[in-house]
Design a protein around this motif. Structure first.
Motif, short mmCIF file in Angstrom:
data_model
loop_
_atom_site.label_atom_id
_atom_site.label_comp_id
_atom_site.label_asym_id
_atom_site.label_seq_id
_atom_site.Cartn_x
_atom_site.Cartn_y
_atom_site.Cartn_z
N UNK A 46 0.89 -1.12 -0.04
CA UNK A 46 -0.01 -0.11 0.20
C UNK A 46 0.87 1.14 0.06
N UNK A 47 1.08 1.90 -1.10
CA UNK A 47 1.73 3.00 -1.19
C UNK A 47 0.93 4.29 -1.01
N UNK A 48 1.23 5.22 0.20
CA UNK A 48 0.33 6.26 0.55
C UNK A 48 1.20 7.56 0.27
N UNK A 49 0.71 8.26 -0.38
CA UNK A 49 1.29 9.58 -0.70
C UNK A 49 0.35 10.85 -0.32
N UNK A 50 1.09 11.94 -0.10
CA UNK A 50 0.17 12.99 0.32
C UNK A 50 -0.64 12.78 1.51
N UNK A 51 0.12 12.06 2.48
CA UNK A 51 -0.52 11.65 3.62
C UNK A 51 -1.04 12.85 4.46
N UNK A 52 -2.21 12.62 5.19
CA UNK A 52 -2.90 13.65 5.91
C UNK A 52 -3.11 13.27 7.25
N UNK A 53 -3.24 14.10 8.44
CA UNK A 53 -3.11 13.69 9.78
C UNK A 53 -4.61 12.84 10.08
N UNK A 54 -5.63 13.01 9.18
CA UNK A 54 -6.66 11.88 9.29
C UNK A 54 -6.42 10.85 8.74
N UNK A 55 -5.33 10.34 8.13
CA UNK A 55 -4.89 9.16 7.95
C UNK A 55 -4.15 8.40 8.94
N UNK A 56 -4.05 9.05 10.23
CA UNK A 56 -3.38 8.07 11.32
C UNK A 56 -4.52 7.03 11.64
N UNK A 57 -3.79 6.02 11.74
CA UNK A 57 -4.55 4.81 12.16
C UNK A 57 -3.47 3.59 12.38
N UNK A 58 -4.18 2.45 12.82
CA UNK A 58 -3.74 1.37 12.70
C UNK A 58 -3.92 0.64 11.47
N UNK A 59 -3.12 0.27 10.59
CA UNK A 59 -3.51 -0.32 9.36
C UNK A 59 -3.31 -1.79 9.25
N UNK A 60 -4.32 -2.56 8.81
CA UNK A 60 -4.13 -3.86 8.88
C UNK A 60 -4.38 -4.46 7.37
N UNK A 61 -3.85 -5.55 7.04
CA UNK A 61 -4.08 -6.24 5.86
C UNK A 61 -4.83 -7.44 6.19
N UNK A 62 -5.50 -7.96 5.04
CA UNK A 62 -6.57 -9.04 5.31
C UNK A 62 -6.59 -9.80 4.21
N UNK A 63 -6.93 -11.41 4.19
CA UNK A 63 -6.93 -11.86 2.98
C UNK A 63 -8.44 -12.61 2.92
N UNK A 78 -15.15 -6.11 6.37
CA UNK A 78 -14.38 -7.10 6.97
C UNK A 78 -14.54 -8.20 7.27
N UNK A 79 -16.19 -8.50 7.27
CA UNK A 79 -16.49 -9.63 7.47
C UNK A 79 -16.42 -10.65 6.13
N UNK A 80 -15.76 -9.96 5.07
CA UNK A 80 -15.58 -10.80 3.97
C UNK A 80 -14.09 -11.60 3.94
N UNK A 81 -13.48 -11.16 5.07
CA UNK A 81 -11.90 -11.65 5.01
C UNK A 81 -11.97 -12.88 6.24
N UNK A 82 -11.11 -13.72 5.85
CA UNK A 82 -10.82 -14.39 7.22
C UNK A 82 -9.55 -14.60 7.57
N UNK A 83 -8.40 -13.92 7.35
CA UNK A 83 -7.33 -13.90 7.71
C UNK A 83 -6.89 -12.37 7.96
N UNK A 84 -6.12 -12.03 9.02
CA UNK A 84 -6.05 -10.80 9.45
C UNK A 84 -4.33 -10.82 9.95
N UNK A 85 -3.61 -9.71 9.61
CA UNK A 85 -2.26 -9.61 10.31
C UNK A 85 -2.58 -8.92 11.40
N UNK A 86 -1.38 -8.52 12.16
CA UNK A 86 -1.37 -7.98 13.24
C UNK A 86 -1.50 -6.40 13.46
N UNK A 87 -1.40 -5.87 11.97
CA UNK A 87 -1.45 -4.36 12.04
C UNK A 87 -0.13 -3.55 12.33
N UNK A 88 -0.22 -2.22 11.93
CA UNK A 88 1.01 -1.67 11.72
C UNK A 88 0.66 -0.07 12.04
N UNK A 89 1.09 0.81 12.93
CA UNK A 89 0.90 2.12 13.28
C UNK A 89 1.26 2.98 12.32
#
Length: 125
Positions: free
Chosen positions: A81-98, A109-120
């Motif tokens: 996930x390439x994130x450009x022109x970041x804004x303060x409102x983009x602050x969050x824990x980001x998680x990937x899912x499969x 989210x209910x359509x996903x069965x696997x989740x990562x641990x998240x990254x701030x």
């Protein structure tokens, strides 16, 4: 089973860029899609972007469209996930899912069965 490991989060100033990675292992051949979600303090988890495994179609939340790009490295079974022109409102824990099963939409989210641990991700003003 599919295991997901995220990396790449951190602190960045507004207007800056970050690239998140999500490495998948295990039964990756069974995946239908991978997605990124984020959750800010006191808010519900929200959809950011998804990538359809077969075909490479992508989808983005309106709030990140034009600023974020989701991509895949087939050889590494990694989604970025390439994130450009970041804004303060983009602050969050980001998680990937499969997701293992084909769905009309991968925005939920209910359509996903696997989740990562998240990254701030923290964007300072």
């Amino acid at each position: 089973q599919v295991q997901l490991v995220e990396s790449g989060g951190g602190l960045v100033q507004a207007g800056g860029s970050l690239r998140l990675s999500c490495a998948a292992s295990g039964r990756t051949f069974s995946m239908a899609a991978m997605g990124w979600f984020r959750q800010a303090p006191g808010k519900e988890r929200e959809f950011v972007a998804d990538y359809i495994w077969n075909g490479g179609n992508t989808d983005y939340a309106d709030s990140v469209k034009g600023r974020f790009t989701i991509s895949r490295d087939n050889a590494k079974n990694t989604v970025y996930l390439q994130m450009n022109s970041l804004k303060p409102e983009d602050t969050a824990v980001y998680s990937c899912a499969a997701a293992r099963w084909a769905r009309d939409s991968y925005r939920y989210p209910n359509n996903y069965g696997y989740w990562g641990q998240g990254t701030q991700v923290t964007v300072s003003s």
